[in-house]
Design a protein around this motif. Structure first.
Motif, mmCIF file in Angstrom:
data_model
loop_
_atom_site.group_PDB
_atom_site.id
_atom_site.type_symbol
_atom_site.label_atom_id
_atom_site.label_comp_id
_atom_site.label_asym_id
_atom_site.label_seq_id
_atom_site.Cartn_x
_atom_site.Cartn_y
_atom_site.Cartn_z
ATOM 1 N N ALA A 1 -40.875 -83.216 -53.186
ATOM 2 C CA ALA A 1 -41.067 -81.785 -52.906
ATOM 3 C C ALA A 1 -39.904 -81.219 -52.116
ATOM 4 N N ARG A 2 -39.315 -82.045 -51.257
ATOM 5 C CA ARG A 2 -38.156 -81.582 -50.489
ATOM 6 C C ARG A 2 -36.936 -81.368 -51.381
ATOM 7 N N ASP A 3 -36.993 -81.942 -52.586
ATOM 8 C CA ASP A 3 -35.909 -81.771 -53.551
ATOM 9 C C ASP A 3 -36.285 -80.784 -54.655
ATOM 10 N N GLY A 4 -37.367 -80.018 -54.422
ATOM 11 C CA GLY A 4 -37.766 -78.996 -55.387
ATOM 12 C C GLY A 4 -38.554 -79.519 -56.559
ATOM 13 N N VAL A 5 -39.079 -80.756 -56.473
ATOM 14 C CA VAL A 5 -39.833 -81.369 -57.578
ATOM 15 C C VAL A 5 -41.290 -81.529 -57.152
ATOM 16 N N LEU A 6 -42.216 -80.999 -57.954
ATOM 17 C CA LEU A 6 -43.648 -81.145 -57.680
ATOM 18 C C LEU A 6 -44.268 -82.126 -58.669
ATOM 19 N N ILE A 7 -44.910 -83.169 -58.146
ATOM 20 C CA ILE A 7 -45.724 -84.065 -58.962
ATOM 21 C C ILE A 7 -47.090 -84.183 -58.289
ATOM 22 N N GLU A 8 -48.039 -84.768 -58.988
ATOM 23 C CA GLU A 8 -49.399 -84.889 -58.451
ATOM 24 C C GLU A 8 -49.717 -86.354 -58.178
ATOM 25 N N PRO A 9 -49.901 -86.767 -56.928
ATOM 26 C CA PRO A 9 -50.254 -88.163 -56.636
ATOM 27 C C PRO A 9 -51.569 -88.543 -57.311
ATOM 28 N N GLY A 10 -51.677 -89.802 -57.743
ATOM 29 C CA GLY A 10 -52.858 -90.233 -58.480
ATOM 30 C C GLY A 10 -53.960 -90.815 -57.632
ATOM 31 N N THR A 11 -53.673 -91.173 -56.394
ATOM 32 C CA THR A 11 -54.669 -91.864 -55.566
ATOM 33 C C THR A 11 -55.968 -91.085 -55.397
ATOM 34 N N PRO A 12 -55.951 -89.763 -55.166
ATOM 35 C CA PRO A 12 -57.223 -89.044 -54.963
ATOM 36 C C PRO A 12 -58.157 -89.076 -56.170
ATOM 37 N N PHE A 13 -57.673 -89.428 -57.338
ATOM 38 C CA PHE A 13 -58.539 -89.472 -58.516
ATOM 39 C C PHE A 13 -59.433 -90.712 -58.526
ATOM 40 N N PHE A 14 -59.085 -91.724 -57.748
ATOM 41 C CA PHE A 14 -59.819 -92.986 -57.767
ATOM 42 C C PHE A 14 -60.906 -93.017 -56.699
ATOM 43 N N SER A 15 -61.917 -93.857 -56.935
ATOM 44 C CA SER A 15 -63.010 -94.046 -55.987
ATOM 45 C C SER A 15 -62.827 -95.355 -55.234
#
Length: 483
Positions: free
Chosen positions: A437-451
């Motif tokens: 994000a500090r380099d202007g790139v947005l991705i979505e981390p996958g950890t919150p999708f898991f139980s």
């Protein structure tokens, strides 16, 4: 913009003359950011009448503020907040009384505590926004949507704008869904079996509230849509996460006490896995053996630019045990907040009553505008335009991923708008996302999708619906460089 006279009032406990109180009241409104530069103040006659003071008192206060450059006068037009006034960039409320309530004791039910990620509001300002679920303004048909919205606001549709439907919905929208949208998924339904919702999220909440309590068990995919897991936790039910494989939810893994299964068979969220026809039939058979219900979230089926979508689970259902959830959020725009739910009439009747007690119904003029947009063919044209664009972006992103040696963990059989990625073992995708994000790139981390406590950290999601095609390859290069 004119400042409403109703926003002014005198504090009965204030000290000083009335003139000083009025002067201080206006100055504080400017200094806090509540009044903006160029906004017009009420006339001295109107403000005096509202406050119950003499007009000369207000005039003297205005004159003093004019001399201090808080206000400016424009001939016979009146008084305005000066362009030189010290107005802060955001509104800061004045000091308020202390909050002495013990909220830890006062709150009896808690609805926070999950780890649903917050997407940055300024995502569009990032140069490489691989963000999922946001609308691309270059693909939205603004002109025809505006015409449909204006038509819905016209005199002919006055009742759709102003009427209280109570627990009912716009008949034109329901008819279009029944005659055009559902048949594309092989589903036949009567109006009594269709309920318009505030997006798929509202539909899933309604289903959970009607079907679950603390004595029942809900089976949910793992990983899954994290907001769905929050909804199920809030219902108080027993939660049974089922780890998905390359074909989605394995029916044989459902525990014997399962009451409701929540599944995304056509486009698993977030892995994008598509459940094969044989497994769909097996899931229905397993649910029948358990006497369980299935809530099918069938999002993104319209974005099938690689192959025809698989039959909806609801279309194979012969027992009435599948509740179907659809949405226009991904195909039109998420801010529209329009979805729908299809199920047996006894279930829809209860869901309709619950919706009526919470929000009555989604706004009538929004329903009518959407009905016009759909029935006039603009929706189908937009889907074709989106599919062409997403297909182009899909080819670019897959080529860039291959060139940089990144790993796709799930890509969807028939299309969609995202890829499920796997970083090397040991990678913390949350830290990776913050670094990118500090380099202007947005991705979505996958950890919150898991139980569960031991959640994988190496997965992440790349959406390609909101990033211009020309920026995809440079953005992937930056991700590869960080990894």
């Amino acid at each position: 913009m004119a400042i409403s006279v109703d926003t002014f009032f005198l504090n009965p406990d204030a000290q000083g003359t009335l003139q000083a109180q009025i002067q201080q009241m206006i100055a504080e409104g400017i200094l806090s950011g509540r009044f903006h530069r160029g906004e017009k103040l009420p006339s001295s006659r109107k403000l005096a009448g509202h406050l119950g003071v003499s007009r000369i008192t207000v005039t003297l206060a205005y004159t003093e503020l004019l001399a201090n450059d808080y206000l400016t006068s424009r001939g016979r037009s009146g008084y305005y907040v000066s362009e030189n006034a010290p107005v802060p960039p955001t509104y800061t409320p004045p000091d308020r009384p202390l909050d002495r309530v013990d909220w830890a004791r006062a709150i009896s039910h808690r609805f926070t505590g999950g780890d649903t990620p917050q997407k940055p509001r300024n995502w569009s300002s990032f140069r490489y926004p691989f963000i999922y679920g946001q609308a691309d303004p270059t693909l939205f048909d603004h002109a025809n949507w505006r015409l449909c919205a204006l038509r819905a606001l016209g005199q002919k549709d006055f009742s759709s704008l102003t009427a209280d439907y109570y627990d009912q919905d716009d008949p034109l929208l329901v008819e279009f869904i029944a005659r055009h949208t559902l048949p594309r998924r092989g589903i036949a339904a009567r109006p009594e079996e269709i309920l318009i919702t505030m997006g798929a999220q509202n539909a899933l909440w309604l289903a959970a509230q009607v079907l679950l309590d603390d004595t029942r068990t809900a089976a949910v995919e793992d990983p899954c849509y994290h907001a769905l897991r929050d909804v199920l936790v809030q219902s108080g039910c027993r939660l049974a996460p089922i780890r998905v494989d390359a074909d989605g939810l394995p029916p044989e893994s459902l525990p014997p006490d399962t009451d409701v299964v929540f599944s995304t068979p056509s486009h698993q969220s977030p892995t994008t896995a598509t459940m094969p026809l044989a497994r769909r039939r097996a899931l229905l058979a397993r649910a029948s053996d358990l006497d369980a219900l299935i809530v099918e979230d069938d999002y993104e089926f319209e974005l099938s630019f690689l192959a025809a979508p698989s039959p909806a689970l609801k279309s194979l259902d012969r027992d009435g045990r599948v509740i179907y959830v659809g949405s226009f959020s991904k195909s039109l725009c998420p801010g529209l907040r329009l979805g729908y739910m299809v199920g047996s009439e006894p279930f829809i009747r209860q869901a309709r009553a619950l919706r009526a007690s919470v929000l009555r119904h989604p706004p009538g003029h929004i329903q009518r505008a959407a009905a016009y947009f759909l029935s006039l063919g603009h929706y189908d044209a937009q889907i074709r335009r989106m599919s062409r664009s997403l297909h182009e972006r899909r080819k670019i992103i897959e080529t860039a991923i291959s060139e940089h040696g990144l790993t796709i963990a799930g890509s969807g059989v028939y299309g969609g708008s995202s890829l499920w990625m796997r970083a090397p073992d040991g990678t913390d995708s949350t830290a990776l996302a913050m670094d990118l994000a500090r380099d202007g790139v947005l991705i979505e981390p996958g950890t919150p999708f898991f139980s569960g406590p031991d959640r994988p950290t190496q997965f992440y999601r790349l959406g390609y619906s909101s990033i211009p095609a020309a920026r995809i390859a440079p953005g992937i290069a930056r991700i590869a460089q960080r990894l």
